[in-house]
Design an enzyme around this catalytic site. Structure first.
Site, PDB file in Angstrom:
ATOM      1  N   PHE A   1      33.896  40.605  38.677  1.00  0.00           N
ATOM      2  CA  PHE A   1      33.300  39.377  38.120  1.00  0.00           C
ATOM      3  C   PHE A   1      31.779  39.379  38.142  1.00  0.00           C
ATOM      4  O   PHE A   1      31.137  38.641  37.405  1.00  0.00           O
ATOM      5  CB  PHE A   1      33.825  38.136  38.879  1.00  0.00           C
ATOM      6  CG  PHE A   1      33.146  37.897  40.209  1.00  0.00           C
ATOM      7  CD1 PHE A   1      31.900  37.272  40.253  1.00  0.00           C
ATOM      8  CD2 PHE A   1      33.719  38.296  41.406  1.00  0.00           C
ATOM      9  CE1 PHE A   1      31.249  37.056  41.465  1.00  0.00           C
ATOM     10  CE2 PHE A   1      33.083  38.091  42.621  1.00  0.00           C
ATOM     11  CZ  PHE A   1      31.837  37.475  42.636  1.00  0.00           C
TER      12      PHE A   1
ATOM     13  N   LYS B   1      39.682  46.001  30.679  1.00  0.00           N
ATOM     14  CA  LYS B   1      40.326  44.847  31.320  1.00  0.00           C
ATOM     15  C   LYS B   1      39.257  44.231  32.215  1.00  0.00           C
ATOM     16  O   LYS B   1      39.018  44.667  33.342  1.00  0.00           O
ATOM     17  CB  LYS B   1      41.534  45.334  32.140  1.00  0.00           C
ATOM     18  CG  LYS B   1      42.614  44.286  32.428  1.00  0.00           C
ATOM     19  CD  LYS B   1      42.147  43.029  33.081  1.00  0.00           C
ATOM     20  CE  LYS B   1      41.882  43.173  34.560  1.00  0.00           C
ATOM     21  NZ  LYS B   1      41.308  41.943  35.169  1.00  0.00           N
TER      22      LYS B   1
ATOM     23  N   GLU C   1      39.205  38.407  35.182  1.00  0.00           N
ATOM     24  CA  GLU C   1      39.750  37.173  34.590  1.00  0.00           C
ATOM     25  C   GLU C   1      38.880  35.959  34.930  1.00  0.00           C
ATOM     26  O   GLU C   1      39.034  34.898  34.344  1.00  0.00           O
ATOM     27  CB  GLU C   1      41.206  36.962  35.043  1.00  0.00           C
ATOM     28  CG  GLU C   1      41.426  36.754  36.545  1.00  0.00           C
ATOM     29  CD  GLU C   1      41.495  38.063  37.340  1.00  0.00           C
ATOM     30  OE1 GLU C   1      40.786  39.025  36.992  1.00  0.00           O
ATOM     31  OE2 GLU C   1      42.251  38.087  38.340  1.00  0.00           O
TER      32      GLU C   1
ATOM     33  N   CYS D   1      26.856  44.393  44.602  1.00  0.00           N
ATOM     34  CA  CYS D   1      27.323  45.473  45.480  1.00  0.00           C
ATOM     35  C   CYS D   1      26.138  46.212  46.081  1.00  0.00           C
ATOM     36  O   CYS D   1      26.301  46.997  47.002  1.00  0.00           O
ATOM     37  CB  CYS D   1      28.221  46.427  44.737  1.00  0.00           C
ATOM     38  SG  CYS D   1      27.316  47.372  43.529  1.00  0.00           S
TER      39      CYS D   1
HETATM   40  P1  NAD Z   1      38.244  42.486  42.812  1.00  0.00           P
HETATM   41  O1  NAD Z   1      38.576  43.762  43.486  1.00  0.00           O
HETATM   42  O2  NAD Z   1      38.881  41.241  43.300  1.00  0.00           O
HETATM   43  O3  NAD Z   1      38.612  42.574  41.238  1.00  0.00           O
HETATM   44  C1  NAD Z   1      38.130  43.609  40.437  1.00  0.00           C
HETATM   45  C2  NAD Z   1      39.090  43.817  39.269  1.00  0.00           C
HETATM   46  O4  NAD Z   1      40.365  44.219  39.767  1.00  0.00           O
HETATM   47  C3  NAD Z   1      39.324  42.578  38.423  1.00  0.00           C
HETATM   48  O5  NAD Z   1      39.376  42.946  37.074  1.00  0.00           O
HETATM   49  C4  NAD Z   1      40.677  42.068  38.910  1.00  0.00           C
HETATM   50  O6  NAD Z   1      41.415  41.414  37.904  1.00  0.00           O
HETATM   51  C5  NAD Z   1      41.381  43.344  39.316  1.00  0.00           C
HETATM   52  N1  NAD Z   1      42.298  43.153  40.448  1.00  0.00           N
HETATM   53  C6  NAD Z   1      42.120  42.322  41.513  1.00  0.00           C
HETATM   54  N2  NAD Z   1      43.157  42.437  42.367  1.00  0.00           N
HETATM   55  C7  NAD Z   1      44.002  43.361  41.844  1.00  0.00           C
HETATM   56  C8  NAD Z   1      45.241  43.910  42.269  1.00  0.00           C
HETATM   57  N3  NAD Z   1      45.811  43.534  43.407  1.00  0.00           N
HETATM   58  N4  NAD Z   1      45.837  44.823  41.482  1.00  0.00           N
HETATM   59  C9  NAD Z   1      45.261  45.223  40.323  1.00  0.00           C
HETATM   60  N5  NAD Z   1      44.081  44.730  39.867  1.00  0.00           N
HETATM   61  C10 NAD Z   1      43.459  43.813  40.618  1.00  0.00           C
HETATM   62  O7  NAD Z   1      36.647  42.368  42.830  1.00  0.00           O
HETATM   63  P2  NAD Z   1      35.739  41.139  42.386  1.00  0.00           P
HETATM   64  O8  NAD Z   1      35.877  40.036  43.364  1.00  0.00           O
HETATM   65  O9  NAD Z   1      35.930  40.839  40.948  1.00  0.00           O
HETATM   66  O10 NAD Z   1      34.277  41.795  42.528  1.00  0.00           O
HETATM   67  C11 NAD Z   1      33.572  41.851  43.734  1.00  0.00           C
HETATM   68  C12 NAD Z   1      33.747  43.187  44.422  1.00  0.00           C
HETATM   69  O11 NAD Z   1      33.325  44.244  43.564  1.00  0.00           O
HETATM   70  C13 NAD Z   1      32.872  43.313  45.666  1.00  0.00           C
HETATM   71  O12 NAD Z   1      33.634  43.935  46.671  1.00  0.00           O
HETATM   72  C14 NAD Z   1      31.727  44.203  45.219  1.00  0.00           C
HETATM   73  O13 NAD Z   1      31.096  44.931  46.247  1.00  0.00           O
HETATM   74  C15 NAD Z   1      32.447  45.112  44.276  1.00  0.00           C
HETATM   75  N6  NAD Z   1      31.505  45.744  43.351  1.00  0.00           N
HETATM   76  C16 NAD Z   1      31.243  47.058  43.545  1.00  0.00           C
HETATM   77  C17 NAD Z   1      30.323  47.693  42.721  1.00  0.00           C
HETATM   78  C18 NAD Z   1      29.996  49.142  42.934  1.00  0.00           C
HETATM   79  O14 NAD Z   1      29.288  49.692  42.099  1.00  0.00           O
HETATM   80  N7  NAD Z   1      30.463  49.779  43.985  1.00  0.00           N
HETATM   81  C19 NAD Z   1      29.703  46.977  41.698  1.00  0.00           C
HETATM   82  C20 NAD Z   1      30.015  45.630  41.530  1.00  0.00           C
HETATM   83  C21 NAD Z   1      30.933  45.023  42.374  1.00  0.00           C
END
Ligand code: NAD
Length: 490
Positions: free
Chosen positions: A150, A174, A177, A282
């Site tokens: 997000f 994808k 959401e 991140c």
């Molecule tokens: P998230 O892991 O909750 O979701 C990321 C994506 O995965 C979304 O599209 C979501 O729909 C999907 N998703 C969530 N749960 C899932 C599941 N159980 N099975 C399959 N798909 C699933 O992350 P978020 O809250 O959207 O973003 C924040 C996180 O992203 C933080 O931990 C941040 O550090 C990390 N992030 C990392 C980087 C990097 O470059 N390392 C960059 C940006 C954000």
């Protein structure tokens, strides 16, 4: 009437009618601004098949023609930058300036992909044995997909899409959401740029949608950015299904403040790093480790910077920090602070229970500074993903580097110093893939790989740059012999 965010499949905006709908919320208002379709696996399969069909023609399209679409997309993104940036602020909460900044970093990747005729080149040798030549070509994989978080809805899809498509693959996105409106705007521009149908597609949704991509045999590669537990899950399921995978996870980024640092600069940059984007980056600095006498000055200055930061709705004048993404996020972050306080951590600046006039229902957590955080505590090791900076204090640079390296994550580590030898030692010893020296957010430019390590990355090839080109292509090596006597002589 409520705006409904649809999928973009095979060149058409498609309403996956069987799907559930989810509210998209403006976190500054705490109110729904749209609804998004949660695409079921049957519709995902249609997208994958459309991508597979489009691939035959797209991979045969010369790379010089493929990049013409990228040039068009770049121009369209520039033209619509203001509108997309406002959309990011409205659904994601960050300030307008931050939204413009992330888009600029995304557009950079489109620009880099315009150099694909050079980037995709292989190499060759004449006469590896007498009369025999050997060549290496890069060929695209087929249908590939990315799943994005997000916090950077305008930038992160563009860490992948331009490289995947310019190398000749068909790409399915994808997005999160929680923030699908930005992606919908991006896809309107993709439609205007005139990419052939099926080359770039959008499926909205959550876990069911993701699992359908992970399990479909025609999807050849998965790119993911999000939290570490989900990154691990996606990496293991995708690779178990025989796909390539690159999965970027969460972070807990430490920054050392040396006593010889320019303290005003260090404080200003640290406040931006820790509290910018409400700490939902991140690459946010989340732990500051002072060395020696930096302790008193830095602690005092960062507390002032945290207290004076203007928090509010990101489109309002002079606002420096927006809300966190959801009510659950606010509750979770405030709970972590409360737990730390119960364990004896000093809450030097407390951002809990605050509101912004006119936005009473927004998800506000103000900048927070926790002092004397024990290295082994939950607060020191857990990703908080909010505007919370933890302070630790060390006596020597060796002790400080030991604290930096005592973590499971490895996304970023930074140092503020005026000593070349301290900087050089840190650069060499820090156990992180993105390192900053007098920098607070060491975000690699598009022509460098985004190099998270340890629990911040699962895979081999990172996002962006040449890594992206390698990830989205397979090498073909050709050894060939053409004896003179086999050819008609002229
Ligand atoms: P998230 O892991 O909750 O979701 C990321 C994506 O995965 C979304 O599209 C979501 O729909 C999907 N998703 C969530 N749960 C899932 C599941 N159980 N099975 C399959 N798909 C699933 O992350 P978020 O809250 O959207 O973003 C924040 C996180 O992203 C933080 O931990 C941040 O550090 C990390 N992030 C990392 C980087 C990097 O470059 N390392 C960059 C940006 C954000």
């Amino acid at each position: 009437m409520t705006t409904k965010i649809l999928d973009f499949i095979d060149g058409q905006w498609t309403d996956a009618k069987a799907a559930d709908l989810l509210d998209v919320v403006n976190p500054a208002e705490g109110a729904s601004i749209a609804q998004v379709v949660m695409t079921p696996s049957t519709v995902v399969a249609q997208a994958v098949e459309a991508g597979h069909t489009a691939f035959q023609e797209w991979r045969a399209t010369p790379v010089t023609d493929r990049i013409q679409y990228m040039f068009k997309l770049k121009m369209l993104l520039e033209e619509h930058l203001d509108d997309i940036a406002k959309t990011i602020t409205n659904e994601c909460g960050k300030t307008y300036k931050e939204s413009v900044g992330e888009l600029r970093r995304g557009i950079e990747n489109v620009e880099v992909s315009c150099g694909m005729p050079s980037l995709i080149q292989g190499y060759n040798n004449e006469d590896i044995a007498r009369g025999i030549d050997e060549h290496m070509f890069r060929q695209p994989l087929g249908v590939v997909a990315a799943i994005t978080p997000f916090n950077f809805p305008g930038m992160i899809p563009l860490w992948f899409l331009p490289y995947a498509v310019a190398t000749g693959n068909c790409f399915i996105l994808k997005p999160s959401e929680k923030v699908p409106m930005t992606t919908a705007k991006l896809f309107e521009l993709i439609e205007q740029a005139g990419f052939p149908k099926g080359v770039i597609q959008l499926v909205n949704g959550g876990k069911e949608t993701v699992d359908a991509l992970l399990d479909h045999p025609l999807v050849r590669a998965i790119s993911f950015v999000g939290s570490t537990p989900v990154a691990k899950y996606i990496y293991s399921r995708a690779t178990a299904n025989g796909k390539r995978a690159q999965c970027q996870g969460g972070a807990k980024n430490p920054v050392i403040i040396m006593p010889d640092a320019d303290m005003d600069t260090a404080t200003r940059i640290m406040a931006d790093s820790a509290f910018g984007c409400a700490g939902q980056r991140c690459l946010a600095a989340s732990v500051a480790i002072t060395v020696g006498e930096a302790k008193n000055t830095f602690t005092e200055q960062i507390a002032d910077a945290a207290t004076s930061r203007k928090v509010g709705y990101g489109l309002d004048e002079d606002v420096q920090m927006g809300p966190v993404i959801t009510k659950e996020s606010k509750t979770r972050i405030e709970g972590i602070i409360a737990n730390g306080q119960q364990q004896g951590i000093n809450v030097l600046v407390d951002g809990r229970s605050k509101t912004v006039g006119g936005y009473d229902d927004g998800y506000w957590v103000f900048p927070t500074v926790l002092d004397g955080v024990p290295p082994e505590s939950d607060i020191a090791t857990t990703e908080i993903f909010g505007p919370v900076l933890s302070l630790m204090h060390a006596n020597t640079i060796d002790d400080a580097i030991a604290l930096v390296n005592a973590r499971s994550f490895g996304n970023m580590a930074c140092i503020f110093t005026s000593s070349g030898s301290a900087a050089r030692k840190f650069r060499n010893e820090a156990d992180a893939g993105n390192v900053g020296i007098n920098i607070g957010v060491a975000a690699p430019m598009a022509f460098f790989p985004f190099s998270g390590w340890n629990d911040s990355f699962f895979g081999d090839l990172h996002a962006q740059s040449r890594h992206g080109v390698e990830f989205y292509t397979q090498t073909k090596v050709v050894v060939e012999r053409w004896p003179k006597e086999w050819s008609r002589q002229f």
